[in-house]
Design an enzyme around this catalytic site. Sequence first.
Site, short mmCIF file in Angstrom:
data_model
loop_
_atom_site.label_atom_id
_atom_site.label_comp_id
_atom_site.label_asym_id
_atom_site.label_seq_id
_atom_site.Cartn_x
_atom_site.Cartn_y
_atom_site.Cartn_z
N LYS A 173 9.19 19.24 9.08
CA LYS A 173 7.91 19.15 8.36
C LYS A 173 7.22 17.92 8.94
O LYS A 173 7.47 16.79 8.52
CB LYS A 173 8.18 19.01 6.86
CG LYS A 173 7.07 19.46 5.93
CD LYS A 173 5.75 18.77 6.13
CE LYS A 173 5.70 17.38 5.61
NZ LYS A 173 4.48 16.62 6.03
N CYS A 281 6.83 1.18 13.27
CA CYS A 281 7.70 0.60 12.24
C CYS A 281 8.45 -0.60 12.78
O CYS A 281 9.01 -1.38 12.02
CB CYS A 281 8.69 1.63 11.74
SG CYS A 281 9.80 2.16 13.04
P1 NAD Z 1 4.37 8.56 4.72
O1 NAD Z 1 5.52 8.04 3.92
O2 NAD Z 1 3.03 8.57 4.12
O3 NAD Z 1 4.66 10.06 5.20
C1 NAD Z 1 5.87 10.41 5.83
C2 NAD Z 1 6.16 11.88 5.54
O4 NAD Z 1 6.33 12.05 4.13
C3 NAD Z 1 5.04 12.83 5.96
O5 NAD Z 1 5.62 13.97 6.55
C4 NAD Z 1 4.35 13.15 4.65
O6 NAD Z 1 3.78 14.43 4.64
C5 NAD Z 1 5.48 13.07 3.66
N1 NAD Z 1 5.01 12.69 2.32
C6 NAD Z 1 3.87 12.03 1.99
N2 NAD Z 1 3.79 11.86 0.67
C7 NAD Z 1 4.89 12.41 0.13
C8 NAD Z 1 5.37 12.56 -1.20
N3 NAD Z 1 4.71 12.09 -2.24
N4 NAD Z 1 6.56 13.19 -1.38
C9 NAD Z 1 7.25 13.66 -0.33
N5 NAD Z 1 6.83 13.56 0.94
C10 NAD Z 1 5.67 12.93 1.19
O7 NAD Z 1 4.37 7.70 6.09
P2 NAD Z 1 3.29 7.73 7.26
O8 NAD Z 1 2.07 7.04 6.79
O9 NAD Z 1 3.19 9.08 7.86
O10 NAD Z 1 4.05 6.82 8.34
C11 NAD Z 1 4.01 5.44 8.36
C12 NAD Z 1 5.19 4.83 7.63
O11 NAD Z 1 6.41 5.28 8.21
C13 NAD Z 1 5.22 3.32 7.73
O12 NAD Z 1 5.61 2.80 6.49
C14 NAD Z 1 6.28 3.05 8.79
O13 NAD Z 1 6.91 1.79 8.71
C15 NAD Z 1 7.23 4.15 8.50
N6 NAD Z 1 8.08 4.43 9.65
C16 NAD Z 1 9.38 4.03 9.59
C17 NAD Z 1 10.21 4.24 10.67
C18 NAD Z 1 11.63 3.82 10.64
O14 NAD Z 1 12.35 4.22 11.52
N7 NAD Z 1 12.08 3.05 9.68
C19 NAD Z 1 9.71 4.88 11.82
C20 NAD Z 1 8.38 5.29 11.84
C21 NAD Z 1 7.58 5.06 10.74
#
Ligand code: NAD
Length: 498
Positions: A173, A281
């Site tokens: 997803k 990240c």
């Molecule tokens: P996000 O948490 O908004 O979304 C991530 C995923 O979760 C998406 O596929 C989204 O559709 C889904 N999602 C969104 N809301 C949701 C909900 N309420 N319930 C379930 N699923 C939901 O993150 P983003 O803005 O796409 O990405 C940026 C974030 O990801 C930053 O915080 C970054 O630090 C983090 N990140 C972490 C790593 C790591 O390895 N630790 C790597 C890349 C990004």
Amino acid sequence: MRKITHWINGAPTPSDTDRWGDVFNPATGVVQAQVPFAPSAEIELAVSSARTAAASWGLSSMSTRTEVLFSFRHLVNAHRDELAEIITAEHGKVHSDALGEISRGLENIEFACGLGSHLRGGFSSQVSSGVDVNSLRQAVGVVAGITPFNFPVMVPLWMTANALACGNAMILKPSEKDPSPAMRLAELLKESGLPDGVFTVLQGDGDVVGALLEHPGIDAVSFVGSTPIAKSIYSRGTAAGKRVQALGGAKNHMVVLPDADLGVAADSAVSAAYGSAGERCMAVSVVVAVGEIADPLIAAIAERMNKLVIGPGTDPASEMGPLITRQHRDKVASYVAGAADEGATVVVDGRTMQLEGDAADGFFVGASLIDNVRPGMAVYDDEIFGPVLSVVRAATYTEAIELVNANQYGNGVAIFTRDGGAARQFTAEVTCGMVGVNVPIPVPVATYSFGGWKDSLFGDAHMYGPAGIDFYTRTKVVTTRWPDPASSSVDLGFPKTR
Ligand code: NAD
């Protein structure tokens, strides 16, 4: 308007949903496509086709799986420029940066190609009289991969390569903000010979993720995204009896000791803070200047920032592209305004930057540098996820390490020094999962595993590498007794036909 589809049972599958999201070109602000948010019938179809496919893929020979992964590695590499263009079109990052994420993703496929070694079990002979024991690894079943917008190829490959190598079916997803790169990966997997249904792309938002978390047909969930969502995914998924790994957000510090080469430290800070517009990240978001070096270090960073070329990712001259959405751009800009209100010093204010032409409506913000930042200020406490670098001044090493260790996040951290003993002490004392010594973004190579501590990871399973193999397999231990032919009346001879 172009309608993006799912990828179910080995083919693009248009959606019947009445819920759609806009996919922007962040460099112009124009909506370029619409992505469906899967309704329950499409979720059911995706899960049932994945379950059917998982049963036979889990029994396929190791050589079959290796062959598919070798071919996939070749195809991703052969199409890297095209994939990078698809990333840039929806994410906005510059072409060279998109190529960089594809290279890191390829590493994961290469690691997975060694599945013959990774999946080897153990054997102990004669643990008791006539008794032997062996362990084996088997696929978990159907895995859901939920990925963030910022690495639309690399993070899906962190999960997919190992999950498929271990004999699972994967339902990906992707982020609804940049859903197309996943579709191209699906096409390349099919071309690599992957049987239909083993890899699925299900488009959607948080509601679709919620349905997958509850679905009895999903055995394990790999999540990468922001901390609040990671935390909730972990608790909801484990409550539903699933195996879950959930990687969250970060606030990565770069500690610069007084003996460091300030030119090297400034180069590293600029590339690690502003590369990919800070939407990594592992981006450095805080420089901790120890001792008396803050003024010259800030001057060196600011001098380099003046030369940064900001523009559309499609322009080969650009070094930093736009942010992912208008709302996110505005939020990032609000942290710069808030920092000044909270008493920090804005050294370079990226909000003043303005591009012209089509890019004038893009989601751009310039790079910002903020001095005299302290814990308790929003610019320090929050993950901003944009091109904003804070400088915290620390009098001593002890003050610096206490600051880093008190932070809620523990993803990456770096120390810049010429003193091996100090670096060694730091790596032992710091409470982060990934540490760089004179390396600003210490993302481990694919033969190790990726994962933070504290609020940067929920659960205990790190991602990719050996930890990925553990996550995507279940071990079984078989204890065997065979009667000794000498003392047995059972005929153990080769079956005779006459
Ligand atoms: P996000 O948490 O908004 O979304 C991530 C995923 O979760 C998406 O596929 C989204 O559709 C889904 N999602 C969104 N809301 C949701 C909900 N309420 N319930 C379930 N699923 C939901 O993150 P983003 O803005 O796409 O990405 C940026 C974030 O990801 C930053 O915080 C970054 O630090 C983090 N990140 C972490 C790593 C790591 O390895 N630790 C790597 C890349 C990004």
